[in-house]
Scaffold this motif. Structure first.
Motif: not given
Ligand SMILES: C[S@@+](CC[C@H](N)C(=O)[O-])C[C@H]1O[C@@H](n2cnc3c(N)ncnc32)[C@H](O)[C@@H]1O
Length: 211
Positions: A10, A45, A66, A106, A123
């Motif tokens: 990010w 997420l 997130d 999360f 997703r």
């Molecule tokens: C592949 S991206 C998908 C974002 C969203 N679902 C989309 O479709 O655009 C994965 C996201 O998970 C977040 N993420 C990863 N591990 C996480 C955690 N333990 N708790 C919260 N968010 C998390 C990351 O910051 C990232 O924005």
């Protein structure tokens, strides 16, 4: 994939996973969950996905989480929505009527803080996580939501051909994670145009998970 991996993505704006328009598997299959108007939908997420806005436009309220505060801030900025921010234990809560987003991990979210939800839209959440964390993710998701029904979008490709994230989550893994909680239905399977990052053939799968 640890916190720093995603926070760095990010920070440097390397967010190829972000789609500029609502996901077409969401728009085609979400109605199959048959939710009541006004239902509250959890998007784990969530990044700054446009899918949150699509869900709101269908008359649902949304709650997401997130790790990245930047993602949450960008969502509200880009949607021109102002929010009220409050500290909630280790999480920050951004509230704006029918959209509530938590910035933080999360695994730090509990059911009481989340509040009741009628459904889950996953997703690029499950597939963002490496195999050792997926069991914990699925169990926590089910516990947090009291096994709310899900629309889950996964990706399948030859993991030996390409490393994640996104990770390949084959049908057998989806069953292993969720068979004890849900009845699983494969609603749609389709080829990813051009393959995964143009490197190997891949398929996206939309799953409907009903308790
Ligand atoms: C592949 S991206 C998908 C974002 C969203 N679902 C989309 O479709 O655009 C994965 C996201 O998970 C977040 N993420 C990863 N591990 C996480 C955690 N333990 N708790 C919260 N968010 C998390 C990351 O910051 C990232 O924005």
């Amino acid at each position: 994939m640890d916190r720093d991996f995603w926070l760095e993505k990010w920070r440097i704006n390397q967010i190829g996973f972000h789609e500029g328009t609502p996901n077409s598997l969401l728009t085609a299959h979400f109605a199959a969950l048959r939710l009541k108007p006004g239902s509250r939908v959890f998007v784990p997420l969530c990044g700054k996905t446009r899918d949150l806005s699509w869900l709101r436009a269908q008359g649902f309220s949304v709650v997401g989480i997130d790790l990245s505060r930047k993602a949450i801030e960008q969502f509200f900025d880009e949607e021109n929505i102002s929010s009220v921010i409050a500290q909630c234990g280790r999480l920050e809560r951004f509230d704006a009527g029918t959209v509530t987003l938590f910035a933080g991990d999360f695994f730090d979210l509990d059911a009481e803080t989340l509040g009741p939800v009628a459904a889950i839209y996953d997703r690029a959440a499950l597939i963002a996580l490496p195999p050792p964390i997926r069991d914990r993710y699925a169990a926590h998701l089910v516990a947090l939501t009291h096994a709310a029904p899900q629309l889950l979008v996964t990706l399948e490709y030859g993991q030996a051909l390409q490393s994640g994230p996104p990770f390949s989550v084959p049908e057998s893994d989806v069953h292993a994670l969720y068979d004890t909680t849900y009845r699983l239905h494969e609603a749609k399977r389709r080829d990813v145009p051009g393959g995964l990052k143009g490197r190997c053939p891949a398929q996206e799968v939309a799953w409907l998970l009903a308790p």
